[in-house]
Design an enzyme around this catalytic site. Structure first.
Site, PDB file in Angstrom:
ATOM      1  N   ASP A 188       0.863  -1.181   0.000  1.00 10.56           N
ATOM      2  CA  ASP A 188       0.000   0.000   0.000  1.00 10.56           C
ATOM      3  C   ASP A 188       0.897   1.228   0.000  1.00 10.56           C
ATOM      4  O   ASP A 188       1.641   1.462   0.962  1.00 10.56           O
ATOM      5  CB  ASP A 188      -0.909   0.006   1.237  1.00 10.56           C
ATOM      6  CG  ASP A 188      -1.781   1.256   1.287  1.00 10.56           C
ATOM      7  OD1 ASP A 188      -2.601   1.444   0.377  1.00 10.56           O
ATOM      8  OD2 ASP A 188      -1.607   2.057   2.233  1.00 10.56           O
ATOM      9  N   GLU A 272      -1.223  -1.637  -6.175  1.00  4.77           N
ATOM     10  CA  GLU A 272      -2.396  -0.941  -6.692  1.00  4.77           C
ATOM     11  C   GLU A 272      -2.063  -0.233  -8.005  1.00  4.77           C
ATOM     12  O   GLU A 272      -0.925   0.185  -8.222  1.00  4.77           O
ATOM     13  CB  GLU A 272      -2.890   0.100  -5.686  1.00  4.77           C
ATOM     14  CG  GLU A 272      -3.610  -0.456  -4.495  1.00  4.77           C
ATOM     15  CD  GLU A 272      -4.136   0.640  -3.602  1.00  4.77           C
ATOM     16  OE1 GLU A 272      -5.368   0.822  -3.530  1.00  4.77           O
ATOM     17  OE2 GLU A 272      -3.317   1.326  -2.967  1.00  4.77           O
ATOM     18  N   ASP A 353      -3.357   1.790   6.851  1.00  9.27           N
ATOM     19  CA  ASP A 353      -2.409   1.344   5.831  1.00  9.27           C
ATOM     20  C   ASP A 353      -2.200  -0.165   5.866  1.00  9.27           C
ATOM     21  O   ASP A 353      -2.138  -0.822   4.818  1.00  9.27           O
ATOM     22  CB  ASP A 353      -1.078   2.069   6.018  1.00  9.27           C
ATOM     23  CG  ASP A 353      -1.211   3.567   5.849  1.00  9.27           C
ATOM     24  OD1 ASP A 353      -2.111   3.995   5.110  1.00  9.27           O
ATOM     25  OD2 ASP A 353      -0.422   4.318   6.470  1.00  9.27           O
TER      26      ASP A 353
END
Length: 402
Positions: A188, A272, A353
């Site tokens: 992340d 991501e 997170d």
């Protein structure tokens, strides 16, 4: 398992006065040929609806050299000039395939000063590199050795804004795949913590730009006081460029070490799909996002995973990783950026997170195993409602229940 890849090895070198003059002329000629060929292509298309191919541009280059106005093009090596036309052809190919925008003209002040030499444009003998039109080999600082028995197929010479000279040698290299492992990690990306791992580890953001912000501001103030066109202004501009180069070098070194560690320790890496181009439009966070260099980290992970036989899974940008409860699968309605820890209705307390990294890993493993998508509750295409305005409901697509 060993695979053969094309790998570039970049070194710094220190040219003599004669080599500096020759390379500077070559850079100027390369830029002129590229711009002139682009201008002719543009005029032919918009004026006559006619396309000009690489072969026609190459023939035009031969005619340009015969004119009195452009006769100086014959004084430099012809190889970088032909390569400039090939680069333009590649740019148009990407444009017509809708992978990039229309090619732009090269600027003397802003564009990268570089020239590419293929095998006929340089001589490689006993570890010494001599470019065409030069009598002496380049004084290269061999910071690391080339692969044993490797010979460069392409050489690219460049000069950065700080006045440093670099040569990049493209060689064939045999890379051995890393030992297989069952470990997998989800990443992340953030600003306070550059990367949060699904294991709970947080890697602090070095903030290289912020560390040198005072030095950069001082150099820029001195530059603004210099008269335009003066020698002192050029010196001040060079000092600003050196600060920027120091920041970029330190950032790149850190990202290389981080990406190499992640690839060596894990068989599967899940990240991501962030749209950094859109995110930097937020003027409050633009500087911090640019300093984090998430796109560079992704690029390094992509080619290193391919080299060492790892799997890189990219989760869709609309996947609500931060708002999804990893315990019950419920999506939180709203979660502002200043909320770093939140409690779900089921009673689970989440670090924002760490929870996002775990959800990204779970989604990535589901995609890797089943091929499912990871776009829960995205209804904007049918209902016109933004996917960010979702009601709290379980996410069923791509996330295995715990």
């Amino acid at each position: 398992m060993t695979r053969q890849v094309k790998r570039a090895f970049k070194y710094r070198f220190y040219p003599t006065d004669e080599q500096t003059a020759e390379l500077s002329r070559t850079f100027g000629c390369v830029r002129l040929v590229y711009n002139k060929a682009l201008e002719e292509r543009t005029q032919a298309w918009y004026g006559e609806q006619r396309r000009i191919s690489y072969v026609q541009s190459s023939a035009a280059l031969t005619e340009w050299k015969k004119t009195e106005e452009l006769a100086f093009l014959s004084e430099v090596s012809s190889v970088p000039l032909q390569q400039a036309l090939r680069h333009l052809q590649t740019a148009f190919g990407s444009f017509f395939a809708k992978r990039s925008k229309y090619p732009r003209f090269k600027s003397r002040k802003k564009s990268r000063a570089s020239a590419e030499f293929t095998r006929s444009g340089f001589k490689w003998r006993e570890g010494r590199l001599t470019l065409a039109k030069m009598a002496e080999p380049l004084d290269i600082r061999w910071s690391r050795p080339l692969p044993e028995g490797a010979e460069p197929t392409t050489v690219t010479v460049s000069r950065d804004a700080a006045g440093r000279w670099f040569v990049s040698l493209l060689c064939e290299d045999d890379i051995t795949a890393a030992p297989a492992t069952d470990a997998a990690v989800g990443l992340d990306a953030g600003i306070t913590s550059l990367v949060t791992l699904s294991t709970g580890e947080k890697i602090a953001n070095p903030k290289h730009g912020r560390r040198d912000r005072v030095r950069l501001a001082k150099a820029q103030r001195e530059l603004s006081r210099k008269a335009k066109g003066s020698a002192n202004r050029e010196k001040a501009r060079r000092r600003v460029a050196k600060v920027h180069a120091r920041i970029a070098d330190r950032r790149r070194d850190f990202l290389h070490k981080l990406s190499t560690r992640l690839v060596r320790e894990n068989q599967t890496v899940v990240i991501e799909d962030l749209t950094v181009r859109n995110m930097v439009r937020n003027h409050t966070l633009a500087r911090a996002i640019s300093d984090a260099a998430w796109r560079d980290l992704r690029m390094m992970l992509e080619y290193k995973c391919a080299w060492y036989g790892r799997e890189l899974v990219v989760v869709d940008r609309w996947f609500p990783s931060s708002k999804l409860c990893g315990a019950c699968g419920t999506v939180c309605g709203t979660l502002p950026l200043n909320v770093r820890e939140w409690t779900c209705g089921c009673g689970a307390v989440h670090d924002r997170d760490v929870n996002a990294a775990k959800n990204i890993l779970a989604a990535g493993l589901a995609v890797s195993a089943c091929g499912d998508g990871v776009r829960p509750q995205r209804e904007s295409s049918r209902t016109g409602q933004s996917s960010m305005k979702q009601k709290a409901s379980p996410a069923r697509v791509g996330i295995p229940r715990r």
